[in-house]
Scaffold this active site. Structure first.
Site, PDB file in Angstrom:
ATOM      1  N   GLY A  65     -55.082  57.811   5.126  1.00  0.00           N
ATOM      2  CA  GLY A  65     -54.124  58.652   4.415  1.00  0.00           C
ATOM      3  C   GLY A  65     -54.179  58.569   2.904  1.00  0.00           C
ATOM      4  N   GLU A  89     -51.653  53.365  -1.528  1.00  0.00           N
ATOM      5  CA  GLU A  89     -51.160  53.850  -0.226  1.00  0.00           C
ATOM      6  C   GLU A  89     -50.530  55.222  -0.376  1.00  0.00           C
ATOM      7  OE1 GLU A  89     -51.248  53.628   2.745  1.00  0.00           O
ATOM      8  OE2 GLU A  89     -50.865  51.685   3.626  1.00  0.00           O
ATOM      9  N   ASP A  90     -50.685  56.039   0.635  1.00  0.00           N
ATOM     10  CA  ASP A  90     -50.005  57.335   0.606  1.00  0.00           C
ATOM     11  C   ASP A  90     -48.505  57.167   0.835  1.00  0.00           C
ATOM     12  OD1 ASP A  90     -50.816  56.489   3.132  1.00  0.00           O
ATOM     13  OD2 ASP A  90     -50.737  58.475   3.998  1.00  0.00           O
ATOM     14  N   ASP A 140     -43.515  52.867   4.331  1.00  0.00           N
ATOM     15  CA  ASP A 140     -42.529  53.270   5.336  1.00  0.00           C
ATOM     16  C   ASP A 140     -41.767  52.019   5.791  1.00  0.00           C
ATOM     17  OD1 ASP A 140     -41.230  54.589   7.391  1.00  0.00           O
ATOM     18  OD2 ASP A 140     -43.013  55.154   8.482  1.00  0.00           O
ATOM     19  N   PHE A 156     -40.394  63.732   8.423  1.00  0.00           N
ATOM     20  CA  PHE A 156     -41.777  63.681   8.920  1.00  0.00           C
ATOM     21  C   PHE A 156     -42.615  64.565   8.003  1.00  0.00           C
ATOM     22  CE2 PHE A 156     -44.335  63.435  13.122  1.00  0.00           C
ATOM     23  CZ  PHE A 156     -45.529  63.331  12.405  1.00  0.00           C
ATOM     24  N   VAL A 157     -43.415  63.917   7.164  1.00  0.00           N
ATOM     25  CA  VAL A 157     -44.195  64.664   6.185  1.00  0.00           C
ATOM     26  C   VAL A 157     -45.677  64.669   6.549  1.00  0.00           C
ATOM     27  CG1 VAL A 157     -42.653  64.501   4.206  1.00  0.00           C
ATOM     28  CG2 VAL A 157     -44.206  62.612   4.691  1.00  0.00           C
TER      29      VAL A 157
HETATM   30  C1  PRP Z   1     -49.629  55.214   7.304  1.00  0.00           C
HETATM   31  C2  PRP Z   1     -49.783  55.005   5.815  1.00  0.00           C
HETATM   32  C3  PRP Z   1     -49.636  53.533   5.660  1.00  0.00           C
HETATM   33  C4  PRP Z   1     -48.693  53.149   6.770  1.00  0.00           C
HETATM   34  C5  PRP Z   1     -47.337  52.935   6.212  1.00  0.00           C
HETATM   35  O1  PRP Z   1     -50.852  54.975   7.904  1.00  0.00           O
HETATM   36  O2  PRP Z   1     -51.020  55.465   5.349  1.00  0.00           O
HETATM   37  O3  PRP Z   1     -50.865  52.857   5.814  1.00  0.00           O
HETATM   38  O4  PRP Z   1     -48.669  54.242   7.706  1.00  0.00           O
HETATM   39  O5  PRP Z   1     -46.445  52.624   7.241  1.00  0.00           O
HETATM   40  P1  PRP Z   1     -45.649  51.247   7.308  1.00  0.00           P
HETATM   41  O6  PRP Z   1     -45.028  51.010   5.971  1.00  0.00           O
HETATM   42  O7  PRP Z   1     -44.620  51.560   8.374  1.00  0.00           O
HETATM   43  O8  PRP Z   1     -46.575  50.171   7.724  1.00  0.00           O
HETATM   44  P2  PRP Z   1     -51.216  55.387   9.400  1.00  0.00           P
HETATM   45  O9  PRP Z   1     -51.068  54.196  10.289  1.00  0.00           O
HETATM   46  O10 PRP Z   1     -50.453  56.616   9.795  1.00  0.00           O
HETATM   47  O11 PRP Z   1     -52.779  55.674   9.274  1.00  0.00           O
HETATM   48  P3  PRP Z   1     -53.552  56.764   8.395  1.00  0.00           P
HETATM   49  O12 PRP Z   1     -53.460  56.341   6.947  1.00  0.00           O
HETATM   50  O13 PRP Z   1     -54.948  56.734   8.904  1.00  0.00           O
HETATM   51  O14 PRP Z   1     -52.859  58.089   8.618  1.00  0.00           O
END
Ligand code: PRP
Length: 179
Positions: free
Chosen positions: A44, A100-101, A104, A153-154
């Site tokens: 991401g 990080e994108d 959460d 949900f973005v």
């Molecule tokens: C997303 C995002 C972070 C993580 C944040 O990744 O890129 O790495 O979730 O969430 P948290 O704070 O609850 O740990 P994802 O697992 O969706 O993988 P991706 O980047 O490949 O979409």
């Protein structure tokens, strides 16, 4: 309401670009005269890292890690995170910026921060384009936050739904009626 391809836009490409320029300027100010290793968390963070890297004026290199989070998509929310692609280069003595994108629950960044600190970087900072503070499980904050948002949900600008929509240029809201 602005839309792109029928999707409601939460943050437009113009808003994102302007904020990333501000973040880049702040990071450059904080690290003036220093070198920087930007570590993108796949997948991401790729568009954000790409733009943020071009918004900093310090001497920067890239590296990428990938993690698997067992908290997501599993019925047993263990919160476990595993590194599935490690760093290519050592970071000992380096100024590290995790890119990080979205921040959460904080499980991913808490894990990565712990792993990277074991490598003894000179400094370790976090840049997150989006922050959802209401979702936090772990006590962790980013040093640089693009936008703090409610629990929506973005999708877009790197963020997916079942691997789709990462290439949307705006950050949009996931429609409720998609299978
Ligand atoms: C997303 C995002 C972070 C993580 C944040 O990744 O890129 O790495 O979730 O969430 P948290 O704070 O609850 O740990 P994802 O697992 O969706 O993988 P991706 O980047 O490949 O979409």
């Amino acid at each position: 309401m602005s839309t792109y391809q029928g999707l409601e836009i939460l943050l437009s490409r113009e808003q994102i670009a302007a904020r990333i320029q501000e973040m880049g300027a702040q990071i450059s100010k904080d690290l003036v005269g220093e070198k920087l290793v930007m570590i993108g968390v796949l997948k991401g963070a790729a568009p954000f890292l790409s733009d943020l890297a071009r918004a900093v004026t310090v001497d920067a290199t890239f590296d990428f890690v990938a993690v698997k989070s067992y908290a997501k998509g599993s019925k047993t929310s263990s919160g476990a995170v595993k590194l599935i692609k490690d760093l290519d280069e050592p970071i000992e003595g380096q100024n590290v910026l995790i890119v990080e994108d979205i921040l959460d629950t904080g499980l991913t960044l808490t894990y990565l921060r712990k792993v990277f600190l074991q490598h003894h970087p000179k400094t370790l900072r976090i840049a997150a384009l989006l922050d959802k503070p209401s979702r936090r499980i772990e006590k962790i904050e980013a040093d640089y936050v693009g936008f703090s948002i409610p629990n929506l949900f973005v999708i877009g600008f790197g963020m997916d739904f079942a691997e789709r929509y990462r290439n949307l240029p705006d950050i949009c809201l996931m429609p409720p009626d998609v299978p």
